[in-house]
Design an enzyme around this catalytic site. Structure first.
Site, PDB file in Angstrom:
ATOM      1  N   GLN A   9       3.839   6.154   6.077  1.00 15.08           N
ATOM      2  CA  GLN A   9       4.576   5.385   7.074  1.00 15.08           C
ATOM      3  C   GLN A   9       6.002   5.922   7.239  1.00 15.08           C
ATOM      4  O   GLN A   9       6.620   6.346   6.275  1.00 15.08           O
ATOM      5  CB  GLN A   9       4.622   3.914   6.665  1.00 15.08           C
ATOM      6  N   SER A  94       1.279   7.213   0.101  1.00 18.16           N
ATOM      7  CA  SER A  94       0.990   5.811   0.400  1.00 18.16           C
ATOM      8  C   SER A  94      -0.258   5.709   1.287  1.00 18.16           C
ATOM      9  O   SER A  94      -1.345   6.071   0.857  1.00 18.16           O
ATOM     10  CB  SER A  94       2.217   5.132   1.021  1.00 18.16           C
ATOM     11  N   LEU A  95      -0.129   5.257   2.544  1.00 20.82           N
ATOM     12  CA  LEU A  95      -1.328   5.153   3.394  1.00 20.82           C
ATOM     13  C   LEU A  95      -1.991   6.518   3.564  1.00 20.82           C
ATOM     14  O   LEU A  95      -3.196   6.612   3.832  1.00 20.82           O
ATOM     15  CB  LEU A  95      -0.980   4.562   4.762  1.00 20.82           C
ATOM     16  N   ARG A 119      -5.016  -3.390   5.588  1.00 23.68           N
ATOM     17  CA  ARG A 119      -3.941  -3.114   4.633  1.00 23.68           C
ATOM     18  C   ARG A 119      -2.586  -3.426   5.270  1.00 23.68           C
ATOM     19  O   ARG A 119      -1.724  -4.055   4.649  1.00 23.68           O
ATOM     20  CB  ARG A 119      -4.016  -1.647   4.199  1.00 23.68           C
ATOM     21  N   HIS A 203       5.106  -1.570  -2.007  1.00 23.60           N
ATOM     22  CA  HIS A 203       5.052  -0.939  -3.332  1.00 23.60           C
ATOM     23  C   HIS A 203       5.961  -1.608  -4.361  1.00 23.60           C
ATOM     24  O   HIS A 203       6.670  -0.944  -5.105  1.00 23.60           O
ATOM     25  CB  HIS A 203       5.347   0.568  -3.229  1.00 23.60           C
ATOM     26  N   GLN A 252      -2.162   0.718  -6.053  1.00 24.19           N
ATOM     27  CA  GLN A 252      -1.167   1.389  -5.208  1.00 24.19           C
ATOM     28  C   GLN A 252      -0.359   0.401  -4.355  1.00 24.19           C
ATOM     29  O   GLN A 252       0.793   0.664  -4.015  1.00 24.19           O
ATOM     30  CB  GLN A 252      -1.905   2.396  -4.300  1.00 24.19           C
TER      31      GLN A 252
END
Length: 312
Positions: A9, A94-95, A119, A203, A252
């Site tokens: 992101q 991340s994603l 998500r 996170h 995560q």
């Protein structure tokens, strides 16, 4: 040896994927398939904006993945370069870990789009707007950032969210604690803290409700075997077992993105070249982490043509 890496992101921008879709029917098919999966014209939003809507987590996550996967699809279909032949491992920020898994065959494109939509919504819903925040600490290494986060917490959540590279660490938590950290940054030998334009504190432990929702979603849509190993964000370790990866994807959501450590681990494992698909964000980070590594960013048709010439 080569790692294929996938951005997270913050790499979204209006116009993303447009040039590729116009140049390749295969790229266009990826965007159509994601539209169909989400029952939304996400590609129109990617092409035309508005930026405020594209930046919303529930849109940005599947959009960034779709852009990366269009790049992978063009490499495979137009140039005959399969990921399993070109890459020795994959990783994503991340994603981007979902994009990496999709590219390596663990999830279908449709399932990846649906998982990332969920998500995004789950992460947004976990904390009311305005309660949480994130900040990038510039000129901070992990030790300085951790000390600052501990000092600024004062009973609230203030945690290291992303260890990006030796000069940039991101913290996440309660908005007041993040504001305190920004004010205290210079006292901790950090150049400065900049609040990030995000709608939720990703996170960190405030994301626990989202982790529970993703656990349920991943029980219903488990990753299949992947064609190449993946380096997982939360451990910075090499993973080949889908069951292990499924539980790491849940961890995560609340856990730290150990990107710097992941790159070092890949480099120690003999990876010399890092190819970023669908962005130009991770390449510069890799350059700051492993100065002797080669980085390539594949975004445009020209990028892909040049890569195919050299690797075909």
């Amino acid at each position: 040896m080569t790692a294929f890496i996938f951005p997270g992101q913050g790499s979204q921008k209006v116009g993303m994927g447009t040039e590729l879709a116009e140049a390749s029917v295969h790229a266009h098919e990826v965007f159509e398939e994601v539209n169909e999966a989400l029952k939304q014209d996400l590609f129109a939003l990617m092409k035309e904006g508005p930026e405020s809507e594209l930046t919303m987590t529930a849109n940005a996550q599947p959009a960034i993945m779709a852009n990366s996967m269009a790049t992978v699809r063009v490499l495979e279909k137009e140039f005959g370069l399969a990921l399993s032949d070109q890459a020795d491992c994959v990783a994503g920020h991340s994603l981007g870990e979902y994009s990496a898994l999709c590219a390596a065959g663990a999830f279908s494109l449709t399932d990846t789009a649906k998982l990332l939509r969920l998500r995004g919504i789950a992460m947004q819903d976990a904390v009311p707007i305005g309660v949480g925040a994130m900040a990038a600490l510039l000129g901070a290494d992990i030790e300085k950032a951790s000390a600052l986060a501990d000092a600024a917490a004062e009973g609230q959540v203030c945690e290291v969210a992303n260890d990006n590279d030796p000069t940039q660490v991101v913290i996440s938590g309660h908005a007041e604690a993040i504001d305190r950290a920004i004010e205290m940054a210079k006292d901790h030998g950090i150049k400065r803290g900049i609040k990030l334009p995000v709608s939720a504190p990703f996170h960190c432990s405030l994301m626990q409700p989202a982790a529970l929702r993703m656990k349920n979603a991943l029980e219903a849509t488990s990753p299949a075997a992947f064609t190449v190993p993946i380096f997982a964000n939360v451990t910075a370790g090499r993973v080949t077992d889908p069951a292990e990866e499924k539980s790491l994807l849940v961890d995560q959501i609340t856990g730290r993105v150990r990107w710097r450590e992941s790159v070092l681990a890949m480099r120690e494992g003999g990876l010399e070249r890092f190819v970023e698909l669908g962005g130009k964000v991770l390449g510069p980070m890799v350059g700051r982490i492993a100065t002797d590594a080669t980085t390539v960013s594949l975004v445009t048709m020209e990028d892909l043509e040049n890569f195919a010439k050299e690797n075909g």
